[in-house]
Write a protein that holds these residues in place. Structure first.
Motif, mmCIF file in Angstrom:
data_model
loop_
_atom_site.group_PDB
_atom_site.id
_atom_site.type_symbol
_atom_site.label_atom_id
_atom_site.label_comp_id
_atom_site.label_asym_id
_atom_site.label_seq_id
_atom_site.Cartn_x
_atom_site.Cartn_y
_atom_site.Cartn_z
ATOM 1 N N TYR A 1 21.208 -2.145 20.732
ATOM 2 C CA TYR A 1 20.116 -1.167 20.750
ATOM 3 C C TYR A 1 19.611 -0.992 22.181
ATOM 4 O O TYR A 1 19.413 -1.972 22.907
ATOM 5 C CB TYR A 1 18.960 -1.629 19.862
ATOM 6 C CG TYR A 1 19.346 -1.850 18.419
ATOM 7 C CD1 TYR A 1 19.656 -0.782 17.583
ATOM 8 C CD2 TYR A 1 19.411 -3.148 17.895
ATOM 9 C CE1 TYR A 1 20.016 -0.989 16.262
ATOM 10 C CE2 TYR A 1 19.766 -3.368 16.571
ATOM 11 C CZ TYR A 1 20.075 -2.283 15.760
ATOM 12 O OH TYR A 1 20.433 -2.495 14.451
ATOM 13 N N ALA A 2 19.379 0.259 22.563
ATOM 14 C CA ALA A 2 18.865 0.521 23.914
ATOM 15 C C ALA A 2 17.501 -0.123 24.110
ATOM 16 O O ALA A 2 17.209 -0.676 25.175
ATOM 17 C CB ALA A 2 18.758 2.030 24.150
ATOM 18 N N ALA A 3 16.662 -0.039 23.083
ATOM 19 C CA ALA A 3 15.306 -0.572 23.202
ATOM 20 C C ALA A 3 14.715 -0.823 21.831
ATOM 21 O O ALA A 3 15.210 -0.313 20.811
ATOM 22 C CB ALA A 3 14.422 0.399 23.980
ATOM 23 N N MET A 4 13.669 -1.601 21.833
ATOM 24 C CA MET A 4 12.844 -1.804 20.653
ATOM 25 C C MET A 4 11.519 -1.076 20.905
ATOM 26 O O MET A 4 10.820 -1.377 21.867
ATOM 27 C CB MET A 4 12.569 -3.302 20.445
ATOM 28 C CG MET A 4 11.633 -3.624 19.302
ATOM 29 S SD MET A 4 10.909 -5.288 19.453
ATOM 30 C CE MET A 4 12.327 -6.259 19.930
ATOM 31 N N LEU B 1 6.183 -9.923 16.133
ATOM 32 C CA LEU B 1 7.435 -9.376 15.613
ATOM 33 C C LEU B 1 8.397 -9.024 16.744
ATOM 34 O O LEU B 1 9.596 -9.321 16.689
ATOM 35 C CB LEU B 1 7.160 -8.115 14.780
ATOM 36 C CG LEU B 1 6.507 -8.258 13.408
ATOM 37 C CD1 LEU B 1 6.203 -6.867 12.849
ATOM 38 C CD2 LEU B 1 7.405 -9.038 12.453
ATOM 39 N N ALA B 2 7.859 -8.384 17.785
ATOM 40 C CA ALA B 2 8.690 -7.938 18.908
ATOM 41 C C ALA B 2 9.310 -9.117 19.643
ATOM 42 O O ALA B 2 10.508 -9.102 19.978
ATOM 43 C CB ALA B 2 7.852 -7.100 19.872
ATOM 44 N N GLN C 1 16.836 -12.311 19.863
ATOM 45 C CA GLN C 1 18.217 -12.261 19.366
ATOM 46 C C GLN C 1 19.194 -11.766 20.428
ATOM 47 O O GLN C 1 20.408 -11.929 20.286
ATOM 48 C CB GLN C 1 18.293 -11.383 18.115
ATOM 49 C CG GLN C 1 17.520 -11.954 16.927
ATOM 50 C CD GLN C 1 17.673 -11.105 15.673
ATOM 51 O OE1 GLN C 1 18.703 -10.447 15.474
ATOM 52 N NE2 GLN C 1 16.651 -11.119 14.822
ATOM 53 N N GLY C 2 18.683 -11.120 21.488
ATOM 54 C CA GLY C 2 19.513 -10.785 22.638
ATOM 55 C C GLY C 2 20.327 -9.521 22.556
ATOM 56 O O GLY C 2 21.159 -9.278 23.442
ATOM 57 N N ASP C 3 20.120 -8.691 21.535
ATOM 58 C CA ASP C 3 20.938 -7.478 21.401
ATOM 59 C C ASP C 3 20.157 -6.197 21.701
ATOM 60 O O ASP C 3 20.591 -5.102 21.346
ATOM 61 C CB ASP C 3 21.555 -7.401 20.003
ATOM 62 C CG ASP C 3 20.512 -7.347 18.892
ATOM 63 O OD1 ASP C 3 19.322 -7.643 19.171
ATOM 64 O OD2 ASP C 3 20.874 -7.002 17.751
#
Length: 384
Positions: A218-221, A245-246, A252-254
């Motif tokens: 994922y590019a970003a959260m 949560l963030a 998780q590193g992804d």
């Protein structure tokens, strides 16, 4: 002695004499560029401005607007009303601007952007001069005494006629009148965090330039805001939950970046910017590196949380079409996925800021930003 007095008198005369050049106002210049990019660009090009003024129907419309305002005399409310663009006048100006290929084109075209800017002028005049109620309680000028309102109207009226460098005033005073109303009401929120690529965002912007985006799923959260309702509260209870949560999900590193979004909105006139407070908590409480956190400090609604996040991802250089995660509490997450939210985006933005691709968990949605989010819309003058 006489020579000294004469020199002094000449100096006073020079100071009091009208300046031959227009004065620059850095704050108004920034606000103008932010809210009205097309009209502002025209103001910086006298040749373009002159062509717009000579476009079919424009001279007649300009004359009618001048006469309408002059007929008001000293009635400040009438003079404000006279600056509103009628449907016919707006259509004439829209077509004149759309024909100017030297001006920048928005994602959906020059005519559509011109229509938004004209509508934005009308909205500001109605809300800040004529007392129209804002869309929500956190918008608008707030409670103003009749005396203060008269003072603001008079000052805005004068400022609209006082030359400013790079302004589109020669075309029509309504542009600077709207800007003056916002400034006099201390509602220049739209530029309070500029330059957005600097400050707290300087480190993540630098990191993004050398980032191998393919390493991340994922590019970003996108961490949405839930503003506090208690005066003096920097971060709401839900905001603290969002931060937890963030931090857990980022571990998780992804995910390339954490993008926290939330402005200075709740409660009204709060000194706290939600994105700043979330960033601070992520760094101080969870040890997240500052270069991994991007702040979006303008959004005041869930609709603009996603719109502004989409814009900022583009500025970061995230690959077009790359998925992101929206992380928030289960209630807000369900709302973002709902038909009600889709309808709200259509009504308030005129488009969807992106697409919810799938749900991962009660607190996580996969989201793909839309190019339409780049459209600047001064109908929300605090966050266009």
């Amino acid at each position: 002695m006489r020579a000294l007095l004469s020199a002094a008198m000449l100096a006073v005369t020079a100071l009091s004499a009208p300046a031959s050049a227009e004065a620059d106002d850095a704050r108004m210049a920034a606000l103008s560029a932010r809210l009205f990019p097309l009209l502002d660009a025209a103001g910086h090009d006298p040749a373009v401005l002159a062509r717009i003024a000579r476009a079919p129907g424009m001279e007649r419309a300009a004359q009618a607007r001048r006469e309408r305002r002059a007929a008001c005399g000293a009635d400040l409310v009438c003079r404000a009303q006279a600056l509103l663009w009628s449907d016919g006048e707006a259509d004439t100006l829209r077509r004149a601007i759309a024909a100017e290929t030297a001006l920048p084109a928005a994602e959906d075209g020059r005519a559509a952007q011109a229509a938004r800017e004209i509508a934005g002028i009308n909205l500001v005049v109605r809300s800040y001069a004529l007392g129209a109620l804002p869309a929500t309680a956190i918008d608008g000028p707030g409670t103003v005494s009749p005396q203060d309102q008269q003072t603001r109207l008079q000052a805005a009226d004068w400022l609209a006629e006082t030359p400013r460098a790079g302004s589109a005033q020669p075309l029509d005073p309504s542009i600077d009148y709207a800007l003056a109303l916002l400034d006099l009401s201390n509602r220049t929120d739209a530029i309070d965090h500029e330059p957005l690529a600097g400050g707290a965002n300087a480190a993540p912007m630098a990191r993004a330039k050398t980032l191998d985006w393919s390493r991340y799923r994922y590019a970003a959260m996108i961490v949405t805001g839930v503003g506090p309702e208690i005066e003096g509260e920097p971060l709401s209870p839900f905001g603290k939950y969002h931060v937890r949560l963030a931090a857990r999900r980022f571990a998780q590193g992804d995910i390339g970046f954490i993008l926290v979004t939330g402005g200075r909105a709740h409660p009204r006139a709060t000194p706290f910017t939600e994105a700043d407070e979330m960033r601070k908590a992520l760094i101080e409480r969870y040890g997240i590196p500052a270069e991994a956190i991007v702040i979006e400090p303008y959004a005041r609604h869930t609709t603009t949380n996603l719109r502004n996040a989409s814009r900022l991802l583009a500025r970061l250089g995230a690959p077009a079409g790359k998925e992101t995660l929206i992380v928030c509490n289960p209630m807000q997450s369900a709302y973002i996925e709902s038909a009600k939210f889709t309808a709200r985006n259509a009504a308030e933005l005129g488009y969807q800021p992106g697409t919810v691709v799938r749900r991962v968990s009660p607190t996580e949605l996969v989201f793909r930003p839309a190019l339409a989010s780049a459209r600047i819309d001064p109908r929300d003058p605090l966050d266009p």
